[in-house]
Design an enzyme around this catalytic site. Structure first.
Site, PDB file in Angstrom:
ATOM      1  N   HIS A   1       0.864  -1.184   0.000  1.00 40.33           N
ATOM      2  CA  HIS A   1       0.000   0.000   0.000  1.00 40.33           C
ATOM      3  C   HIS A   1       0.904   1.238   0.000  1.00 40.33           C
ATOM      4  CE1 HIS A   1      -3.703  -2.294   0.873  1.00 40.33           C
ATOM      5  NE2 HIS A   1      -2.902  -3.063   1.579  1.00 40.33           N
TER       6      HIS A   1
ATOM      7  N   ARG B   1      -0.461   4.364  -0.803  1.00 39.35           N
ATOM      8  CA  ARG B   1      -1.354   5.451  -0.335  1.00 39.35           C
ATOM      9  C   ARG B   1      -1.533   6.616  -1.295  1.00 39.35           C
ATOM     10  NH1 ARG B   1      -3.635   1.939   2.767  1.00 39.35           N
ATOM     11  NH2 ARG B   1      -2.671   1.570   4.812  1.00 39.35           N
TER      12      ARG B   1
ATOM     13  N   ASN C   1      -6.564   0.584  -3.128  1.00 44.60           N
ATOM     14  CA  ASN C   1      -7.415   1.344  -2.215  1.00 44.60           C
ATOM     15  C   ASN C   1      -6.829   2.712  -1.892  1.00 44.60           C
ATOM     16  OD1 ASN C   1      -5.348   0.114  -0.756  1.00 44.60           O
ATOM     17  ND2 ASN C   1      -6.597  -0.245   1.066  1.00 44.60           N
TER      18      ASN C   1
ATOM     19  N   HIS D   1      -2.972 -12.474   1.997  1.00 40.69           N
ATOM     20  CA  HIS D   1      -2.666 -12.602   3.430  1.00 40.69           C
ATOM     21  C   HIS D   1      -3.419 -13.722   4.163  1.00 40.69           C
ATOM     22  CE1 HIS D   1      -6.211 -10.081   3.375  1.00 40.69           C
ATOM     23  NE2 HIS D   1      -5.548  -8.969   3.169  1.00 40.69           N
TER      24      HIS D   1
ATOM     25  N   ASN E   1      -5.444  -6.420   9.612  1.00 38.71           N
ATOM     26  CA  ASN E   1      -6.521  -7.144   8.919  1.00 38.71           C
ATOM     27  C   ASN E   1      -5.913  -8.013   7.819  1.00 38.71           C
ATOM     28  OD1 ASN E   1      -8.750  -7.991   7.446  1.00 38.71           O
ATOM     29  ND2 ASN E   1      -9.576  -5.951   7.101  1.00 38.71           N
TER      30      ASN E   1
ATOM     31  N   ASP F   1       2.150  -6.807   2.668  1.00 40.45           N
ATOM     32  CA  ASP F   1       0.957  -6.042   3.058  1.00 40.45           C
ATOM     33  C   ASP F   1       1.391  -4.776   3.802  1.00 40.45           C
ATOM     34  OD1 ASP F   1      -1.636  -5.198   3.346  1.00 40.45           O
ATOM     35  OD2 ASP F   1      -2.223  -6.730   4.801  1.00 40.45           O
TER      36      ASP F   1
END
Length: 430
Positions: free
Chosen positions: A63, A65, A95, A235, A281, A308
């Protein structure tokens, strides 16, 4: 501002007495983006005594961002962290804000990666518009864009509608794409804060049952089997998930799976102090789950390690557990953790952290063993070194590492991408 690879002068290197994947010491010449040739005397010499040369690491789950949350990470800062961690390619999750569900957004991320010039940034496209799970995103347009997207995921959200998941699998099969599923049945995790078990009961936190992950994986391997398409499970965190994937592979289902470094090392006992740095998560599970994940990684049921890497701004983590965002940093510590788990099995590490993730993502320039004629895209690792993790010294904009103060074995000494040294002795190239 980093210079792109195209604007950096190529320097020739002679790496003396380095061990390629644990083999006998040898010399590697790096010239014109490739490995090989005879030393001419004009090379910069690097003493490789005691160092292990590995193919450049590839992270299928990062990620970054940007766009939208540049207070937590940018493509540039995430690329620096990746290079320092020994990575030469990272796959950036969708995301962002706006979501990477169109050709325009994935091309923006891809171009930012090229401008940073430290690792190859390969965007992952969203499966559904806005990650809402209601309508397929522009999968074909993203696949045909300059970014050439081949992996699609709503990570952070599960594609929970089985009909939509089937359609996505059928769509990407036409160009041999991959759907990477965040396996979480949302109706079983409402209000969940951590793994459901003895620790959650003791702490009074709403539990997140293992079956919420396992039910989606079981459904999706059946859909992949029915469609003949490629499924990747993000994951994996439970022993039951490992068993389901093992059975699916035995039947010939085209399924691959990943495990994170933190799920290989940490357990739900870490939540005992209510420190939100351990909120993630899927959640940290039990020691029996950790043992099953390690065995699954060793025997190939789990194909790869993926970080992750999930940076968060301070105000999203420095708060009460219930309000904290889930996620941990991972890029700069991944290799040390995997080394601590697998030991000096360099072939296995190369396979799980470079060759196989490169194959799944379709990154043909990555995953090559450092040898004559191969692309000079590799990592030098010192297995005898020890590092103590200092959150303030990490390259990421964020500091939400669960390993603060922990001593990890090994240290990345240098990273090379197509002959360009992108990190050396703890510093990323500028």
């Amino acid at each position: 501002m980093s210079l792109s690879l195209a604007r950096r002068p190529l320097v020739s290197y002679l790496i003396r007495n380095v061990s390629v994947l644990g083999g006998d010491p040898t010399d590697l010449v790096v010239r014109d983006g490739l490995i090989g040739g005879t030393p001419t005397g004009d090379e910069e010499v690097i003493d490789g005594t005691g160092l292990i040369a590995l193919p450049g690491l590839v992270d299928l789950h990062t990620h970054l961002r940007e766009p939208g949350r540049e207070d937590a990470e940018t493509v540039l800062t995430g690329s620096r962290a990746a290079a320092l961690g020994g990575f030469t390619a990272v796959c950036a999750m969708a995301n962002t804000t706006p979501v990477a569900d169109t050709a325009g957004v994935v091309e923006q991320v891809w171009r930012l990666g090229r401008e940073a010039g430290l690792v190859d940034v390969q965007p992952i496209g969203a499966v559904t518009v806005g990650l809402a799970g209601e309508q397929l995103a522009e999968l074909g347009a993203m696949a045909e864009s300059a970014a050439r997207v081949r992996v699609f995921s709503d990570d952070g959200m599960c594609v929970h509608d089985p009909r939509l998941m089937r359609r996505a699998l059928e769509y990407v099969k036409a160009f041999d794409g991959v759907i990477a599923q965040h396996a979480e049945e949302p109706r079983l995790t409402q209000g969940a804060q951590m793994h459901e078990g003895e620790v959650s009961a003791r702490l009074g936190l709403t539990g997140w049952p293992s079956v919420a992950e396992e039910a989606i994986i079981a459904r999706d391997v059946l859909l992949a089997e029915h469609t003949g398409a490629r499924l990747h499970v993000c994951h994996v965190s439970t022993a039951g998930s490992v068993d389901i994937i093992r059975q699916a592979k035995a039947r010939g289902v085209r399924v691959t799976a990943e495990v994170t470094p933190h799920h290989l090392l940490l357990t739900d006992e870490k939540a005992g102090g209510y420190d939100p740095v351990y909120k993630v998560n899927p959640p940290l599970r039990t020691q029996s789950d950790v043992d099953a994940l390690r065995q699954g990684l060793t025997d190939g049921v789990i194909d790869i390690v993926a970080t992750d890497h999930a940076p968060h701004a301070g105000h999203d983590k420095d708060c009460e557990w219930a309000y904290a965002r889930p996620g941990m940093l991972g890029l700069e510590t991944a290799l040390g953790i995997v080394f601590s788990v697998l030991g000096p099995d360099w072939e296995l590490i190369a396979d799980r952290m470079s060759r196989t993730p490169a194959r799944i993502a379709g990154l043909a320039e990555h995953g090559h063993t450092p040898a004559d004629g191969a692309p000079a895209t590799f990592t030098l690792f010192d297995p005898q070194a020890r590092i103590t993790v200092d959150p303030g010294a990490l390259a990421s904009l964020s500091s939400n590492t669960p390993y603060a103060g922990m001593e990890l074995p090994g240290r990345v000494v240098a990273t090379f991408l197509r002959g360009v040294r992108t990190a050396f002795d703890g510093k990323a190239s500028q």
